[in-house]
Design an enzyme around this catalytic site. Structure first.
Site, PDB file in Angstrom:
ATOM      1  N   TYR A   1       9.755  -0.108   8.309  1.00  0.00           N
ATOM      2  CA  TYR A   1       8.613  -0.427   8.760  1.00  0.00           C
ATOM      3  C   TYR A   1       8.159   0.542   9.793  1.00  0.00           C
ATOM      4  CZ  TYR A   1       4.877  -3.602  10.070  1.00  0.00           C
ATOM      5  OH  TYR A   1       3.688  -4.153  10.290  1.00  0.00           O
TER       6      TYR A   1
ATOM      7  N   ASP B   1      -3.641  -8.647   4.930  1.00  0.00           N
ATOM      8  CA  ASP B   1      -2.648  -9.472   4.675  1.00  0.00           C
ATOM      9  C   ASP B   1      -2.590 -10.605   5.891  1.00  0.00           C
ATOM     10  OD1 ASP B   1      -2.241  -7.427   6.359  1.00  0.00           O
ATOM     11  OD2 ASP B   1      -0.299  -7.208   6.426  1.00  0.00           O
TER      12      ASP B   1
ATOM     13  N   HIS C   1       0.777  -1.213   0.173  1.00  0.00           N
ATOM     14  CA  HIS C   1       0.006  -0.083  -0.139  1.00  0.00           C
ATOM     15  C   HIS C   1       0.881   1.421  -0.066  1.00  0.00           C
ATOM     16  CE1 HIS C   1       0.212   0.021   4.368  1.00  0.00           C
ATOM     17  NE2 HIS C   1      -0.738  -0.894   4.510  1.00  0.00           N
TER      18      HIS C   1
ATOM     19  N   HIS D   1      -1.876  -2.002  14.448  1.00  0.00           N
ATOM     20  CA  HIS D   1      -1.897  -0.959  13.586  1.00  0.00           C
ATOM     21  C   HIS D   1      -3.371  -0.466  13.156  1.00  0.00           C
ATOM     22  CE1 HIS D   1      -1.653  -0.753   8.843  1.00  0.00           C
ATOM     23  NE2 HIS D   1      -1.370   0.547   9.158  1.00  0.00           N
TER      24      HIS D   1
ATOM     25  N   HIS E   1      -5.545  -9.552  14.222  1.00  0.00           N
ATOM     26  CA  HIS E   1      -5.664  -8.340  13.410  1.00  0.00           C
ATOM     27  C   HIS E   1      -6.299  -8.736  11.913  1.00  0.00           C
ATOM     28  CE1 HIS E   1      -4.531  -4.605  11.433  1.00  0.00           C
ATOM     29  NE2 HIS E   1      -3.387  -4.868  10.997  1.00  0.00           N
TER      30      HIS E   1
ATOM     31  N   HIS F   1       4.998  -9.876  10.602  1.00  0.00           N
ATOM     32  CA  HIS F   1       5.967 -10.089   9.653  1.00  0.00           C
ATOM     33  C   HIS F   1       7.322 -10.048   9.972  1.00  0.00           C
ATOM     34  CE1 HIS F   1       2.736  -8.140   6.926  1.00  0.00           C
ATOM     35  NE2 HIS F   1       2.287  -7.359   7.879  1.00  0.00           N
TER      36      HIS F   1
ATOM     37  N   ASP G   1       1.291  -6.797  13.959  1.00  0.00           N
ATOM     38  CA  ASP G   1       2.080  -6.038  13.194  1.00  0.00           C
ATOM     39  C   ASP G   1       3.422  -5.375  13.821  1.00  0.00           C
ATOM     40  OD1 ASP G   1       0.823  -6.227  10.663  1.00  0.00           O
ATOM     41  OD2 ASP G   1      -0.273  -4.146  10.929  1.00  0.00           O
TER      42      ASP G   1
ATOM     43  N   GLU H   1      -6.484  -6.835   9.241  1.00  0.00           N
ATOM     44  CA  GLU H   1      -6.246  -6.424   8.029  1.00  0.00           C
ATOM     45  C   GLU H   1      -5.945  -7.440   7.052  1.00  0.00           C
ATOM     46  OE1 GLU H   1      -2.880  -3.229   7.833  1.00  0.00           O
ATOM     47  OE2 GLU H   1      -3.369  -2.782   5.818  1.00  0.00           O
TER      48      GLU H   1
HETATM   49 FE1  FEO Z   1      -1.880  -3.819   9.534  1.00  0.00          FE
HETATM   50 FE2  FEO Z   1       0.270  -6.512   8.699  1.00  0.00          FE
HETATM   51  O1  FEO Z   1      -1.209  -5.382   8.546  1.00  0.00           O
END
Ligand code: FEO
Length: 402
Positions: free
Chosen positions: A194, A86, A28, A147, A82, A227, A166, A84
């Site tokens: 990041y 991903d 993004h 996040h 989370h 991640h 995250d 989101e």
């Molecule tokens: Fe806020 Fe890795 O997603």
């Protein structure tokens, strides 16, 4: 996918079962030069539990890694830390295929998963809730805006392991799963990049969270983010880095961002850089025609000044400068001083517009926008050097008083 992809043991009862995205280069708007991973974790408790899932195209990789240690149909619980995509993009299909007994998320996560995927029946959790997995227990801590509003941490007491979604993550595709197996300079750079691009707007919440974790007294030996690598050797170092980034104390570093049409604004940028160096500041000059916005965010993370320049194009700022300043405004960097500059042909609105954009970012402007018509001559360049010296002088004062 058969039995190709394997789980990696992280602790006594936890396996990494995520996916490695070697090819992703745009997350993004953030350039992910080293790819990324979408980490998911399997807890082999009485109630077999999956913590988070992966981006939708990687569902079969996730299932293959799970199958290397347990039949996916034996999973009892899924915890979504989370919402989101991903980490939740494959959740609906995973639920359909493995039919877990229960799925859990924060109350905001329940709402987000319903609104994204139409998922019903997810059980809400709140801070300090405990979830019994039979012979083990998960404890939850909501981490709103880290996040997303739904985000939460889960802590597995038996393994002293914090699932941090995250937070403490980085975009880094690697065959290695642990912090001590990856070059320290790469870890530092990717963790900071990041933070700058994902978490910088929420620095106040980061500081509070670090305080809350300290107060909680949790004994954390492993931090497993969604991640990048799992932290097992450098937990103190990464938490101290987070505290430092979140405080955003000004340093004597100035970042000059500019673009140019016929090299006049470029000459101005270089002369301002000379003035900054002569005044004792550290300088990073970034031509936005060949620099990515997310690299600018990385440089701003430990800077004290932003100096931005643009020629005037059709009464406006150059598109690359509008891009990077819009992006940085969203990241809400704090405690910056700055200045605007640019060359022009006849109308010359751009330096003023750049100054207005910096002011909207709450950058404390230390000088009027500096404009030069057509090509800067020796006097013009001396004015640029003086501007650089002026910013360096103010930077020393600001950095000293913080
Ligand atoms: Fe806020 Fe890795 O997603």
């Amino acid at each position: 996918m058969g039995n190709v992809f394997k789980a990696v043991k992280v602790s006594d009862h936890v396996y990494w079962v995520g996916a490695i995205d070697w090819g992703i280069r745009d997350f993004h708007g953030y350039t992910t030069k080293r790819g990324s991973t979408y980490n998911a974790y399997l807890i082999l408790a009485d109630k077999v539990t999956l913590v988070d899932t992966v981006r939708a195209p990687f569902k079969d990789e996730l299932l293959s890694r799970i199958a290397s240690v347990v039949d996916p149909g034996n999973i009892d619980y899924i915890v979504s830390n989370h919402a989101e995509m991903d980490h939740s993009g494959s959740l609906s299909r995973i639920i359909e295929e493995i039919k877990p007994e229960k799925v859990f998320a924060s109350a905001m996560g329940v709402k987000a998963l319903k609104e994204h995927f139409g998922l019903d029946g997810i059980h809400p959790l709140k801070s300090a809730d405990n979830l019994s997995l039979g012979n083990m227990q998960l404890t939850f801590m909501e981490t709103r805006m880290l996040h997303w509003p739904d985000s939460m941490f889960s802590y597995l007491e038996e393994d002293r392991l914090l699932f941090s979604q995250d937070a403490f993550g980085m975009h880094l595709a690697s065959a290695e799963r642990f912090d001590d197996r990856i070059d320290a300079a790469v870890l530092d750079y990717e963790a900071a990049t990041y933070y700058a691009n994902i978490l910088m707007p929420y620095s106040a919440q980061v500081l509070k969270l670090l305080e809350d974790v300290k107060k909680s007294g949790l004994d954390i030996r492993i931090v497993a983010p969604d991640h990048g690598p799992v932290w097992r050797s450098k937990i103190d170092a990464i938490t101290e880095s987070y505290a430092q980034w979140a405080r955003q104390r000004p340093t004597n570093k100035a970042v000059i961002l500019y673009d140019t049409m016929w090299h006049s604004t470029e000459l101005m940028a270089r002369a301002i850089g000379e003035g900054l160096v002569a005044g004792g500041a550290r300088v990073k000059i970034m031509p936005m025609a060949s620099s990515h916005r997310s690299d600018a965010a990385y440089e701003i993370l430990d800077a004290g000044a932003i100096v931005a320049g643009s020629p005037t194009l059709n009464n406006n700022v150059f598109p690359t400068m509008a891009d990077v300043l819009t992006y940085l405004k969203g990241l809400r960097p704090q405690n910056l001083i700055g200045a605007a500059f640019g060359s022009y042909g006849w109308s010359g609105e751009s330096p003023r517009q750049i100054g207005d954009m910096l002011a909207e970012m709450k950058v404390n402007l230390v000088a009027e926008p500096l404009k030069v018509k057509y090509v800067p001559d020796g006097d013009d360049l001396n004015r640029c050097v003086l501007l650089g010296r002026n910013v360096a002088k103010r930077l020393k004062e600001v950095a000293r008083h913080e």
